[in-house]
Design an enzyme around this catalytic site. Structure first.
Site, PDB file in Angstrom:
ATOM      1  N   LYS A   9     -14.236  24.034 -17.347  1.00  0.00           N
ATOM      2  CA  LYS A   9     -14.951  25.222 -17.826  1.00  0.00           C
ATOM      3  C   LYS A   9     -16.149  24.844 -18.718  1.00  0.00           C
ATOM      4  CE  LYS A   9     -10.881  28.241 -17.706  1.00  0.00           C
ATOM      5  NZ  LYS A   9     -10.135  29.295 -18.429  1.00  0.00           N
ATOM      6  N   TYR A  49     -12.100  36.035 -10.925  1.00  0.00           N
ATOM      7  CA  TYR A  49     -11.004  36.487 -11.788  1.00  0.00           C
ATOM      8  C   TYR A  49     -10.609  37.934 -11.501  1.00  0.00           C
ATOM      9  CZ  TYR A  49     -10.968  32.300 -14.779  1.00  0.00           C
ATOM     10  OH  TYR A  49     -10.813  31.024 -15.272  1.00  0.00           O
ATOM     11  N   PHE A  57      -9.484  41.266 -21.873  1.00  0.00           N
ATOM     12  CA  PHE A  57     -10.265  40.044 -22.095  1.00  0.00           C
ATOM     13  C   PHE A  57     -11.227  39.723 -20.953  1.00  0.00           C
ATOM     14  CE2 PHE A  57      -6.153  38.768 -20.251  1.00  0.00           C
ATOM     15  CZ  PHE A  57      -6.561  38.015 -19.158  1.00  0.00           C
ATOM     16  N   ARG A  85      -0.313  22.281 -13.367  1.00  0.00           N
ATOM     17  CA  ARG A  85      -0.108  23.247 -14.462  1.00  0.00           C
ATOM     18  C   ARG A  85       0.662  22.597 -15.617  1.00  0.00           C
ATOM     19  NH1 ARG A  85      -1.940  28.309 -13.764  1.00  0.00           N
ATOM     20  NH2 ARG A  85      -0.382  29.352 -15.045  1.00  0.00           N
ATOM     21  N   THR A  91      -1.764  28.263 -21.315  1.00  0.00           N
ATOM     22  CA  THR A  91      -3.085  28.913 -21.356  1.00  0.00           C
ATOM     23  C   THR A  91      -3.676  28.889 -22.763  1.00  0.00           C
ATOM     24  OG1 THR A  91      -2.327  30.382 -19.599  1.00  0.00           O
ATOM     25  CG2 THR A  91      -4.313  31.051 -20.778  1.00  0.00           C
ATOM     26  N   ARG A 102      -5.032  20.636 -22.287  1.00  0.00           N
ATOM     27  CA  ARG A 102      -5.483  21.720 -23.177  1.00  0.00           C
ATOM     28  C   ARG A 102      -5.121  21.426 -24.638  1.00  0.00           C
ATOM     29  NH1 ARG A 102      -3.804  26.552 -19.095  1.00  0.00           N
ATOM     30  NH2 ARG A 102      -5.866  27.075 -18.266  1.00  0.00           N
ATOM     31  N   ASN A 112     -10.538  27.394 -23.081  1.00  0.00           N
ATOM     32  CA  ASN A 112      -9.389  26.504 -22.902  1.00  0.00           C
ATOM     33  C   ASN A 112      -9.656  25.393 -21.883  1.00  0.00           C
ATOM     34  OD1 ASN A 112      -9.261  28.087 -20.636  1.00  0.00           O
ATOM     35  ND2 ASN A 112      -7.137  28.714 -20.877  1.00  0.00           N
ATOM     36  N   HIS A 115      -9.186  25.472 -15.785  1.00  0.00           N
ATOM     37  CA  HIS A 115      -8.398  26.481 -15.065  1.00  0.00           C
ATOM     38  C   HIS A 115      -7.683  25.768 -13.928  1.00  0.00           C
ATOM     39  CE1 HIS A 115      -7.376  30.027 -12.638  1.00  0.00           C
ATOM     40  NE2 HIS A 115      -7.745  29.280 -11.610  1.00  0.00           N
ATOM     41  N   GLU A 126      -8.498  30.248  -3.937  1.00  0.00           N
ATOM     42  CA  GLU A 126      -9.476  29.732  -4.904  1.00  0.00           C
ATOM     43  C   GLU A 126     -10.262  28.560  -4.326  1.00  0.00           C
ATOM     44  OE1 GLU A 126      -7.329  29.101  -8.575  1.00  0.00           O
ATOM     45  OE2 GLU A 126      -7.053  31.253  -8.873  1.00  0.00           O
TER      46      GLU A 126
HETATM   47  P1  CMP Z   1      -7.280  30.750 -16.998  1.00  0.00           P
HETATM   48  O1  CMP Z   1      -6.139  29.855 -16.695  1.00  0.00           O
HETATM   49  O2  CMP Z   1      -8.603  30.358 -16.453  1.00  0.00           O
HETATM   50  O3  CMP Z   1      -6.939  32.239 -16.510  1.00  0.00           O
HETATM   51  C1  CMP Z   1      -7.541  33.379 -17.080  1.00  0.00           C
HETATM   52  C2  CMP Z   1      -8.296  33.057 -18.329  1.00  0.00           C
HETATM   53  O4  CMP Z   1      -8.552  34.149 -19.181  1.00  0.00           O
HETATM   54  C3  CMP Z   1      -7.471  32.115 -19.183  1.00  0.00           C
HETATM   55  O5  CMP Z   1      -7.419  30.839 -18.585  1.00  0.00           O
HETATM   56  C4  CMP Z   1      -8.199  32.199 -20.513  1.00  0.00           C
HETATM   57  O6  CMP Z   1      -9.323  31.353 -20.558  1.00  0.00           O
HETATM   58  C5  CMP Z   1      -8.720  33.639 -20.518  1.00  0.00           C
HETATM   59  N1  CMP Z   1      -8.031  34.519 -21.457  1.00  0.00           N
HETATM   60  C6  CMP Z   1      -8.600  35.092 -22.525  1.00  0.00           C
HETATM   61  N2  CMP Z   1      -7.732  35.862 -23.169  1.00  0.00           N
HETATM   62  C7  CMP Z   1      -6.557  35.793 -22.497  1.00  0.00           C
HETATM   63  C8  CMP Z   1      -5.273  36.385 -22.680  1.00  0.00           C
HETATM   64  N3  CMP Z   1      -5.014  37.209 -23.703  1.00  0.00           N
HETATM   65  N4  CMP Z   1      -4.304  36.075 -21.800  1.00  0.00           N
HETATM   66  C9  CMP Z   1      -4.555  35.248 -20.750  1.00  0.00           C
HETATM   67  N5  CMP Z   1      -5.778  34.659 -20.533  1.00  0.00           N
HETATM   68  C10 CMP Z   1      -6.771  34.929 -21.400  1.00  0.00           C
END
Ligand code: CMP
Length: 133
Positions: A9, A49, A57, A85, A91, A102, A112, A115, A126
């Site tokens: 990212k 997304y 968010f 994962r 996350t 992470r 973070n 992804h 994806e």
């Molecule tokens: P990712 O694994 O890319 O999937 C969705 C992304 O949304 C997540 O990582 C975070 O970067 C972002 N995000 C921001 N706020 C939240 C939240 N409250 N819960 C989950 N994902 C979030």
């Protein structure tokens, strides 16, 4: 062998961590078989997304994911989705286990750093999103 998608990212590309992330992936047995570097348009980030449509968010996430360069890649390994994962961690980096990517480099819940696809079905979708051929 199975395949999954990882995206480095904008927070990580901006901090010059592309090589570090790829090195960690390779050391853990993942084989990159496709890779690109691009900047997503807002509409593309929103489309990627789409599963989060309606979540509070999403707008900030779209803004962030289109704010700089991203590096999507296809990774091959046995049990690729689950193993990746585990390697990247939770996350929210505050909850990410010791030794995960992470936990090591992520800034916060949004920034973070990486992804990863959460199922074989989503991995296929994806991968097609970034690597149509
Ligand atoms: P990712 O694994 O890319 O999937 C969705 C992304 O949304 C997540 O990582 C975070 O970067 C972002 N995000 C921001 N706020 C939240 C939240 N409250 N819960 C989950 N994902 C979030």
């Amino acid at each position: 062998m199975s395949r999954t998608l990882l995206i480095i990212k904008p927070d990580a590309t901006q901090r010059s961590l592309i090589g570090h992330v790829v090195s960690r992936l390779e050391k853990a047995g993942f084989k990159p078989v496709e890779m690109r570097m691009l900047r997503l348009a807002k509409e593309q980030a929103r489309q990627f997304y789409a599963v989060h449509e309606g979540k509070p968010f999403l707008d900030d996430l779209v803004e962030f994911m289109s704010s700089g360069l991203v590096v999507p890649m296809v990774l091959e390994k046995e049990n690729a989705v689950d193993d990746l994962r585990t390697l990247i961690g939770a996350t929210n980096p505050a909850n990410a286990a010791c030794g995960t990517i992470r936990q090591e480099i992520a800034v916060d819940l949004q920034r973070n750093s990486v992804h990863a696809s959460d199922s074989d079905e989503n991995a296929a979708k994806e991968i097609a999103f970034f690597f149509e051929d």
